[in-house]
Design a protein around this motif. Structure first.
Motif, PDB file in Angstrom:
ATOM      1  N   PRO A   8       0.807  -1.226   0.000  1.00 40.84           N
ATOM      2  CA  PRO A   8       0.000   0.000   0.000  1.00 40.84           C
ATOM      3  C   PRO A   8       0.842   1.279   0.000  1.00 40.84           C
ATOM      4  O   PRO A   8       0.484   2.259  -0.668  1.00 40.84           O
ATOM      5  CB  PRO A   8      -0.811  -0.127   1.296  1.00 40.84           C
ATOM      6  N   THR A   9       1.970   1.268   0.719  1.00 43.43           N
ATOM      7  CA  THR A   9       2.824   2.453   0.747  1.00 43.43           C
ATOM      8  C   THR A   9       3.406   2.739  -0.636  1.00 43.43           C
ATOM      9  O   THR A   9       3.406   3.888  -1.100  1.00 43.43           O
ATOM     10  CB  THR A   9       3.952   2.269   1.767  1.00 43.43           C
ATOM     11  N   LEU A  10       3.914   1.701  -1.297  1.00 46.19           N
ATOM     12  CA  LEU A  10       4.461   1.892  -2.643  1.00 46.19           C
ATOM     13  C   LEU A  10       3.387   2.346  -3.623  1.00 46.19           C
ATOM     14  O   LEU A  10       3.628   3.215  -4.474  1.00 46.19           O
ATOM     15  CB  LEU A  10       5.113   0.597  -3.123  1.00 46.19           C
ATOM     16  N   GLY A  11       2.199   1.764  -3.509  1.00 46.28           N
ATOM     17  CA  GLY A  11       1.117   2.144  -4.421  1.00 46.28           C
ATOM     18  C   GLY A  11       0.697   3.591  -4.251  1.00 46.28           C
ATOM     19  O   GLY A  11       0.576   4.346  -5.228  1.00 46.28           O
ATOM     20  N   VAL A  12       0.478   4.003  -3.020  1.00 39.73           N
ATOM     21  CA  VAL A  12       0.055   5.384  -2.775  1.00 39.73           C
ATOM     22  C   VAL A  12       1.192   6.356  -3.099  1.00 39.73           C
ATOM     23  O   VAL A  12       0.963   7.454  -3.614  1.00 39.73           O
ATOM     24  CB  VAL A  12      -0.400   5.535  -1.306  1.00 39.73           C
ATOM     25  N   GLY A  13       2.438   5.955  -2.819  1.00 40.14           N
ATOM     26  CA  GLY A  13       3.561   6.813  -3.161  1.00 40.14           C
ATOM     27  C   GLY A  13       3.677   7.033  -4.666  1.00 40.14           C
ATOM     28  O   GLY A  13       3.904   8.160  -5.120  1.00 40.14           O
ATOM     29  N   TRP A  14       3.516   5.968  -5.454  1.00 40.12           N
ATOM     30  CA  TRP A  14       3.568   6.105  -6.907  1.00 40.12           C
ATOM     31  C   TRP A  14       2.404   6.944  -7.424  1.00 40.12           C
ATOM     32  O   TRP A  14       2.569   7.767  -8.324  1.00 40.12           O
ATOM     33  CB  TRP A  14       3.564   4.726  -7.553  1.00 40.12           C
ATOM     34  N   TRP A  15       1.213   6.749  -6.841  1.00 40.82           N
ATOM     35  CA  TRP A  15       0.050   7.548  -7.236  1.00 40.82           C
ATOM     36  C   TRP A  15       0.278   9.026  -6.928  1.00 40.82           C
ATOM     37  O   TRP A  15      -0.076   9.902  -7.729  1.00 40.82           O
ATOM     38  CB  TRP A  15      -1.179   7.026  -6.510  1.00 40.82           C
ATOM     39  N   SER A  16       0.867   9.320  -5.756  1.00 42.08           N
ATOM     40  CA  SER A  16       1.151  10.716  -5.402  1.00 42.08           C
ATOM     41  C   SER A  16       2.168  11.327  -6.358  1.00 42.08           C
ATOM     42  O   SER A  16       2.043  12.487  -6.767  1.00 42.08           O
ATOM     43  CB  SER A  16       1.670  10.795  -3.963  1.00 42.08           C
ATOM     44  N   GLN A  47       2.626  10.489  -9.461  1.00 39.33           N
ATOM     45  CA  GLN A  47       1.972  10.706 -10.753  1.00 39.33           C
ATOM     46  C   GLN A  47       1.145  11.993 -10.752  1.00 39.33           C
ATOM     47  O   GLN A  47       1.023  12.659 -11.784  1.00 39.33           O
ATOM     48  CB  GLN A  47       1.075   9.508 -11.088  1.00 39.33           C
ATOM     49  N   ARG A  48       0.571  12.327  -9.599  1.00 39.03           N
ATOM     50  CA  ARG A  48      -0.176  13.592  -9.516  1.00 39.03           C
ATOM     51  C   ARG A  48       0.762  14.782  -9.646  1.00 39.03           C
ATOM     52  O   ARG A  48       0.533  15.664 -10.468  1.00 39.03           O
ATOM     53  CB  ARG A  48      -0.939  13.664  -8.196  1.00 39.03           C
ATOM     54  N   SER A  49       1.819  14.802  -8.826  1.00 41.52           N
ATOM     55  CA  SER A  49       2.835  15.846  -8.915  1.00 41.52           C
ATOM     56  C   SER A  49       3.937  15.518  -7.927  1.00 41.52           C
ATOM     57  O   SER A  49       3.718  14.807  -6.927  1.00 41.52           O
ATOM     58  CB  SER A  49       2.259  17.243  -8.611  1.00 41.52           C
ATOM     59  N   TYR A  50       5.108  16.051  -8.202  1.00 44.52           N
ATOM     60  CA  TYR A  50       6.229  15.836  -7.285  1.00 44.52           C
ATOM     61  C   TYR A  50       5.971  16.515  -5.947  1.00 44.52           C
ATOM     62  O   TYR A  50       6.350  16.001  -4.890  1.00 44.52           O
ATOM     63  CB  TYR A  50       7.514  16.384  -7.915  1.00 44.52           C
ATOM     64  N   GLY A  51       5.298  17.665  -5.970  1.00 43.08           N
ATOM     65  CA  GLY A  51       4.975  18.355  -4.728  1.00 43.08           C
ATOM     66  C   GLY A  51       4.039  17.549  -3.843  1.00 43.08           C
ATOM     67  O   GLY A  51       4.143  17.583  -2.622  1.00 43.08           O
ATOM     68  N   THR A  52       3.110  16.824  -4.457  1.00 43.70           N
ATOM     69  CA  THR A  52       2.207  15.972  -3.673  1.00 43.70           C
ATOM     70  C   THR A  52       2.982  14.880  -2.951  1.00 43.70           C
ATOM     71  O   THR A  52       2.725  14.586  -1.779  1.00 43.70           O
ATOM     72  CB  THR A  52       1.151  15.348  -4.601  1.00 43.70           C
ATOM     73  N   PRO A  90      -4.314  23.403  -1.243  1.00 45.88           N
ATOM     74  CA  PRO A  90      -5.334  22.388  -1.557  1.00 45.88           C
ATOM     75  C   PRO A  90      -4.907  21.431  -2.651  1.00 45.88           C
ATOM     76  O   PRO A  90      -5.367  20.277  -2.678  1.00 45.88           O
ATOM     77  CB  PRO A  90      -6.542  23.232  -1.986  1.00 45.88           C
ATOM     78  N   GLU A  91      -4.017  21.871  -3.550  1.00 42.78           N
ATOM     79  CA  GLU A  91      -3.590  20.986  -4.625  1.00 42.78           C
ATOM     80  C   GLU A  91      -2.675  19.875  -4.131  1.00 42.78           C
ATOM     81  O   GLU A  91      -2.433  18.895  -4.857  1.00 42.78           O
ATOM     82  CB  GLU A  91      -2.878  21.794  -5.709  1.00 42.78           C
ATOM     83  N   ARG A  92      -2.177  19.984  -2.893  1.00 42.67           N
ATOM     84  CA  ARG A  92      -1.285  18.962  -2.340  1.00 42.67           C
ATOM     85  C   ARG A  92      -1.926  18.163  -1.209  1.00 42.67           C
ATOM     86  O   ARG A  92      -1.248  17.388  -0.550  1.00 42.67           O
ATOM     87  CB  ARG A  92      -0.001  19.607  -1.834  1.00 42.67           C
ATOM     88  N   ARG A  93      -3.191  18.389  -0.946  1.00 38.96           N
ATOM     89  CA  ARG A  93      -3.831  17.669   0.152  1.00 38.96           C
ATOM     90  C   ARG A  93      -3.798  16.167  -0.037  1.00 38.96           C
ATOM     91  O   ARG A  93      -3.721  15.413   0.934  1.00 38.96           O
ATOM     92  CB  ARG A  93      -5.283  18.132   0.288  1.00 38.96           C
ATOM     93  N   ALA A  94      -3.850  15.732  -1.271  1.00 36.20           N
ATOM     94  CA  ALA A  94      -3.849  14.290  -1.522  1.00 36.20           C
ATOM     95  C   ALA A  94      -2.572  13.625  -1.022  1.00 36.20           C
ATOM     96  O   ALA A  94      -2.572  12.419  -0.725  1.00 36.20           O
ATOM     97  CB  ALA A  94      -4.029  14.021  -3.014  1.00 36.20           C
ATOM     98  N   GLY A  95      -1.502  14.385  -0.909  1.00 36.35           N
ATOM     99  CA  GLY A  95      -0.259  13.804  -0.415  1.00 36.35           C
ATOM    100  C   GLY A  95      -0.344  13.338   1.023  1.00 36.35           C
ATOM    101  O   GLY A  95       0.432  12.469   1.449  1.00 36.35           O
TER     102      GLY A  95
END
Length: 528
Positions: free
Chosen positions: A65-73, A75-80, A251-256
């Protein structure tokens, strides 16, 4: 001679080859360091001693789960992604240093003594504020005389009066009064200027109430009142403010923030599953007993601990910071803003640069001769060790502070002078605020170097002593010295792949955390 003859024949292949050689050498260095760290970490944590079911459980609940969410973040942006990583690193590093602060108040500085000196210093500070706000025209010499007299009298009589009171507050109450309330005032003012008056009042009240509740809960749960308050003030509060800044302003980085939630949740779920299924975890040498044990010698590696070394290192760092940072920054300000460009100042510049490259053992000899032989101090004490390490990092602090001051545009100084400001007002209000990030980064890296030094402390006679000091004249040890003795004098072959590896991991964690803080501060202010 033409430009072509001077630079030689232009060849793209040579440039590409040079780039490839640089890349290969960099990767080789990184790979070598990684192999070394993995080798030491394997001896310290011993992951292969765990049951296969333990590895499978944490692979499914934590790693994937950590690797998956990290890769997803990512893909959204490096800042996330960086927002999520900082969300887990900030509380972790803050908890480490909060634990060190708690250790000081538990074993070294009694809370009543701390309260007495806080009150003693608060009185002259109040006098300075009162004199500054008075409308009467008081001569400068009279102000200095009054402040010095009040300070001397306060330090001489107030600590004894406070320590002699028949009734004193509990330990956690002292920390809330002396640390929690000032922190609440400062951060409340910061949030009020950022988000409004209501946010400032809520922040200040939350810090005071939260730290008091943490002290009570620490007493009830057995964690301890002092560790509870320290964790709340120096780990909980920064984490809560960071989460608030991300939620409100980015707000654009909240997903991180999903990444630290998955890491913490996955670790808790994995721990519940392995406990329910009965899977045995790794037989790690880095555990709570190792971090809190004061036993330093013995044939059994499982009986020794690094607690005294941790406390000694923290005290040495406080001493080094108190001596080297004010003197180093002051010298940098004078050399950059006040000193004329003469032969003497150029000689001083060259000598400072040379002193930064002198081997550390030479500073140990200097400390031995200066503080022990001529100063008459006892060998191996906290004050001698801190002063010797301060001499070591003093040139580094000066050089880093000068570079930061030099980076301030000269147009900012000229604008300040154009508004009628004096040189001191320009330095205080224009130069130092802009140079502060660079100064802070340089001082943190200098302190990080001092943490890992062994030779100066060996020379001043602190090698064989590992007790927890209780005064400036008490003998002191440090983590590097402890590792040195474990690897030489008191170690057996069983120590080399057990306790010694665990101590190396603890020392590297402290150094890497300080370097990480310095890098973050530098990158943060560069982006601004």
């Amino acid at each position: 001679m033409s430009d072509t003859d001077e630079f030689g024949r232009v060849s793209r292949r040579v440039g590409q080859l040079f780039r490839g050689v640089l890349l290969a050498s960099t990767l080789a260095g990184i790979l070598t360091l990684a192999v070394l760290l993995v080798y030491v970490a394997n001896d310290a944590f011993r992951p292969l001693t765990a049951d296969p079911g333990w590895h499978l459980t944490f692979l499914l609940t934590f790693v994937l789960p950590t690797l998956g969410v990290g890769w997803w973040s990512y893909q959204r942006s490096y800042g996330t992604l960086t927002t999520g990583l900082l969300g887990i690193m900030l509380p972790t590093i803050a908890a480490l240093y909060a634990g060190g602060l708690a250790a000081l108040f538990i074993d070294v500085i009694p809370t009543l003594v701390w309260l007495s000196f806080v009150v003693a210093f608060a009185i002259p500070v109040g006098v300075v504020v009162a004199l500054d706000r008075t409308e009467r025209d008081i001569p400068f010499l009279a102000e200095i005389t009054a402040v010095l007299a009040v300070t001397a009298g306060s330090l001489l009589f107030v600590p004894d009066l406070v320590q002699g009171l028949p009734t004193v507050p509990a330990d956690w109450m002292v920390l809330v009064l002396t640390i929690g309330i000032p922190e609440a005032l400062l951060l409340g003012r910061w949030t009020r200027g950022r988000w409004g008056r209501r946010a400032g009042l809520t922040t200040g009240a939350g810090i005071v109430v939260g730290s008091a509740v943490a002290g009570v809960l620490g007493t009830v749960t057995g964690v301890g009142a002092i560790p509870g308050v320290a964790l709340a003030l120096f780990a909980g509060v920064p984490t809560a403010l960071y989460l608030s800044v991300v939620a409100i302003e980015r707000p654009e980085r909240r997903a991180g923030l999903l990444l630290p939630a998955v890491i913490v949740g996955g670790a808790l779920v994995g721990e519940l599953f392995v406990g329910a299924l009965g899977f045995a975890g790794p037989e790690s040498w880095v555990d709570w007993g190792f971090l809190t044990s004061t036993v330093q010698r013995g044939a059994d590696p499982g009986a020794v601990g690094i607690y005294s070394g941790i406390v000694g290192t923290i005290l040495l760092m406080f001493t080094v910071a108190a001596i080297a940072i004010p003197a180093g920054v002051g010298a940098a300000v004078y050399l950059e803003e006040y000193a004329p460009d003469t032969t003497v100042t150029r000689i001083i510049d060259v000598n400072i640069s040379n002193l930064a490259g002198v081997p550390s053992v030479v500073y140990g000899l200097l400390g031995l001769g200066l503080f022990v032989r001529y100063g008459g101090a006892q060998t191996g004490t906290l004050l001698v060790g801190g002063a010797t390490l301060a001499l070591l990092v003093f040139p580094i602090v000066i050089i880093s502070a000068r570079e930061a001051i030099r980076a301030v545009p000269d147009s900012a100084r000229q604008a300040s002078y154009g508004m009628g400001a004096t040189r001191w007002q320009t330095v205080k209000n224009v130069v130092l605020p802009r140079a502060f990030p660079g100064i802070l980064t340089g001082t943190i890296l200098a302190l990080s170097r001092a943490i890992g030094e062994t030779a100066p402390l060996l020379v001043i006679g602190a090698a064989q002593v590992f007790g927890v000091p209780d005064s400036w004249n008490s003998t002191v040890g440090a983590m590097p010295l402890q590792l040195y003795v474990w690897a030489s004098t008191y170690a057996s072959p069983a120590f080399y792949t057990t306790v010694l590896a665990a101590g190396i991991v603890v020392l590297l964690t402290a150094m890497l955390s300080m370097n990480s803080i310095a890098i973050y501060v530098r990158n943060h202010y560069e982006q601004r």
